[in-house]
Design a protein around this motif. Structure first.
Motif, short mmCIF file in Angstrom:
data_model
loop_
_atom_site.label_atom_id
_atom_site.label_comp_id
_atom_site.label_asym_id
_atom_site.label_seq_id
_atom_site.Cartn_x
_atom_site.Cartn_y
_atom_site.Cartn_z
N UNK A 117 0.82 -1.21 0.00
CA UNK A 117 0.00 0.00 0.00
C UNK A 117 0.86 1.27 0.00
N UNK A 118 2.11 1.16 0.41
CA UNK A 118 3.03 2.30 0.41
C UNK A 118 3.34 2.74 -1.01
N UNK A 119 2.96 1.93 -2.01
CA UNK A 119 3.10 2.34 -3.41
C UNK A 119 2.46 3.69 -3.66
N UNK A 120 1.39 4.01 -2.96
CA UNK A 120 0.73 5.31 -3.11
C UNK A 120 1.72 6.44 -2.79
N UNK A 121 2.45 6.28 -1.70
CA UNK A 121 3.42 7.31 -1.30
C UNK A 121 4.60 7.33 -2.25
N UNK A 122 5.13 6.14 -2.58
CA UNK A 122 6.23 6.08 -3.56
C UNK A 122 5.85 6.81 -4.84
N UNK A 123 4.68 6.53 -5.36
CA UNK A 123 4.28 7.08 -6.65
C UNK A 123 4.12 8.58 -6.60
N UNK A 124 3.52 9.09 -5.51
CA UNK A 124 3.37 10.54 -5.40
C UNK A 124 4.74 11.20 -5.35
N UNK A 125 5.64 10.65 -4.55
CA UNK A 125 6.98 11.25 -4.43
C UNK A 125 7.73 11.19 -5.76
N UNK A 126 7.59 10.07 -6.49
CA UNK A 126 8.25 9.97 -7.79
C UNK A 126 7.64 10.94 -8.80
N UNK A 127 6.32 11.02 -8.84
CA UNK A 127 5.64 11.82 -9.84
C UNK A 127 5.79 13.32 -9.60
N UNK A 128 5.77 13.74 -8.34
CA UNK A 128 5.72 15.15 -8.03
C UNK A 128 7.03 15.74 -7.51
N UNK A 129 7.81 14.94 -6.78
CA UNK A 129 9.00 15.48 -6.15
C UNK A 129 10.30 15.00 -6.78
N UNK A 130 10.24 13.89 -7.49
CA UNK A 130 11.42 13.31 -8.14
C UNK A 130 12.53 12.99 -7.13
N UNK A 131 12.13 12.49 -5.98
CA UNK A 131 13.07 12.10 -4.93
C UNK A 131 13.02 10.59 -4.79
N UNK A 132 14.16 9.90 -4.81
CA UNK A 132 14.15 8.44 -4.69
C UNK A 132 13.57 7.97 -3.35
N UNK A 133 12.95 6.79 -3.40
CA UNK A 133 12.41 6.14 -2.21
C UNK A 133 12.84 4.68 -2.23
N UNK A 134 12.59 3.98 -1.15
CA UNK A 134 13.08 2.61 -1.01
C UNK A 134 11.92 1.62 -0.96
N UNK A 135 11.82 0.79 -1.99
CA UNK A 135 10.83 -0.29 -2.03
C UNK A 135 11.47 -1.49 -1.35
N UNK A 136 10.98 -1.84 -0.16
CA UNK A 136 11.65 -2.87 0.63
C UNK A 136 10.72 -3.36 1.74
N UNK A 137 11.21 -4.34 2.48
CA UNK A 137 10.44 -4.88 3.59
C UNK A 137 10.12 -3.80 4.62
N UNK A 138 9.09 -4.10 5.42
CA UNK A 138 8.66 -3.19 6.48
C UNK A 138 8.77 -3.89 7.83
N UNK A 139 8.35 -3.22 8.87
CA UNK A 139 8.45 -3.81 10.22
C UNK A 139 7.72 -5.13 10.31
N UNK A 140 6.57 -5.25 9.66
CA UNK A 140 5.79 -6.47 9.75
C UNK A 140 6.56 -7.66 9.21
N UNK A 141 7.49 -7.43 8.27
CA UNK A 141 8.30 -8.50 7.71
C UNK A 141 9.51 -8.80 8.59
N UNK A 142 10.06 -7.78 9.19
CA UNK A 142 11.26 -7.97 10.00
C UNK A 142 10.97 -8.76 11.27
#
Length: 310
Positions: A117-142
């Motif tokens: 679901x964090x794809x929503x945030x990744x996509x907004x940041x990529x589309x509007x801010x052009x700042x890299x983000x990290x697609x990776x595991x989260x706390x629930x996985x760790x």
């Protein structure tokens, strides 16, 4: 502040002693379940600050829309927090993304780490801010382990190591190579944002997609939507991750194709490399990749390589 034409800004990588914030902008996440992730981050040499939504609950969410947005806003604006590791996915980011003010984040960027679901945030940041983000595991996985290869890729990403992965060949792979910004994430969320301010420009990009708990006909429909919207024609490459627990409607005759075959069929006419089985998504192997960074996708008969080149 207008972000659309802003240049790419790479957030600083982490140093020992830096603080990582944990917040839950979507689904409910039990407070006890965050402890293994917190212990792992501290073992890696980082401090941890828990947001108010960790352990909070409002029906299926980790808080009301107002509470989740406020917690994320606090983490984005806090200069002492150098990276945000999201607690879990689920559903809810699309309900709050328009409430978030990214001004301070744009001036003082930090790594945003998560998937689903964090794809929503990744996509907004990529589309509007052009700042890299990290697609990776989260706390629930760790919470299931912090010494496996997936967790180690997060540690490497945090400290700034270049990320490169070699994947065994797949019969559906298309040979070739391409270079471009890596973008993407969860297929259903990418489709849901078409026409919004988080809609990604895919031309010349390497697109990564993954999904979970969808029906085969839904995968087919979403891939047709991407194709009809012009999102597939001019890619530099396509990396397909886990299509996990994809379902066949038991009341219907067989669909006739697997999820990978559905995707392959939609891009067969295009002349760019396509990799199937990339180890990322809702699977045990969920390797970290930096969205918004330039990558090279190279595919031969025996293997595929996705490597960060800048």
């Amino acid at each position: 502040m207008i972000f659309n034409d802003s240049p790419t800004i790479i957030p600083p990588y982490l140093k020992p002693g830096d603080t990582i914030g944990i917040t839950c902008p979507a689904g409910y996440f039990c407070l006890d379940d965050v402890q293994p992730a917190k212990a792992a981050l501290e073992l890696w040499g980082y401090k941890v600050k828990l947001g108010k939504t960790v352990g909070g609950q409002y029906y299926t969410y980790s808080g009301t829309d107002e509470e989740r947005a406020a917690d994320l806003q606090d983490m984005l604006d806090d200069p002492g927090i150098k990276t945000i590791l999201f607690g879990r996915g689920g559903y809810g980011c699309i309900r709050i993304i328009d409430r978030i003010n990214f001004n301070q984040f744009y001036l003082h960027p930090k790594w945003l780490c998560g998937y689903s679901d964090i794809t929503v945030i990744h996509s907004f940041v990529q589309a509007q801010l052009h700042i890299p983000t990290l697609h990776a595991e989260m706390c629930i996985d760790l919470k299931y382990g912090t010494t496996d290869e997936s967790a180690m890729t997060i540690q490497r990403a945090f400290r700034g190591d270049k990320l490169s992965y070699t994947v065994d060949g797949n019969v559906l792979n298309k040979k070739g190579w391409g270079e471009g910004l890596l973008i993407g994430g969860n297929l259903s969320l990418l489709v849901a944002q078409i026409g919004s301010d988080a809609d990604l420009d895919t031309d010349g990009k390497i697109l990564f997609i993954e999904d979970v708990h969808e029906y085969l006909y839904q995968i087919d429909s979403m891939m047709w939507t991407l194709k009809r919207a012009g999102k597939l024609a001019f890619l530099a490459g396509l990396a397909v991750g886990g299509m996990t627990r994809i379902q066949q409607d038991i009341t219907d005759p067989p669909f006739g194709q697997t999820a990978y075959e559905i995707i392959s069929d939609k891009v067969k006419e295009y002349n760019y490399p396509v990799c199937f089985g990339f180890p990322a998504g809702h699977e045990f192997n969920n390797f970290a990749v930096r969205l918004g960074m330039i990558h090279r996708l190279s595919i031969t008969g025996n293997h595929a390589i996705l490597e960060e080149i800048s």
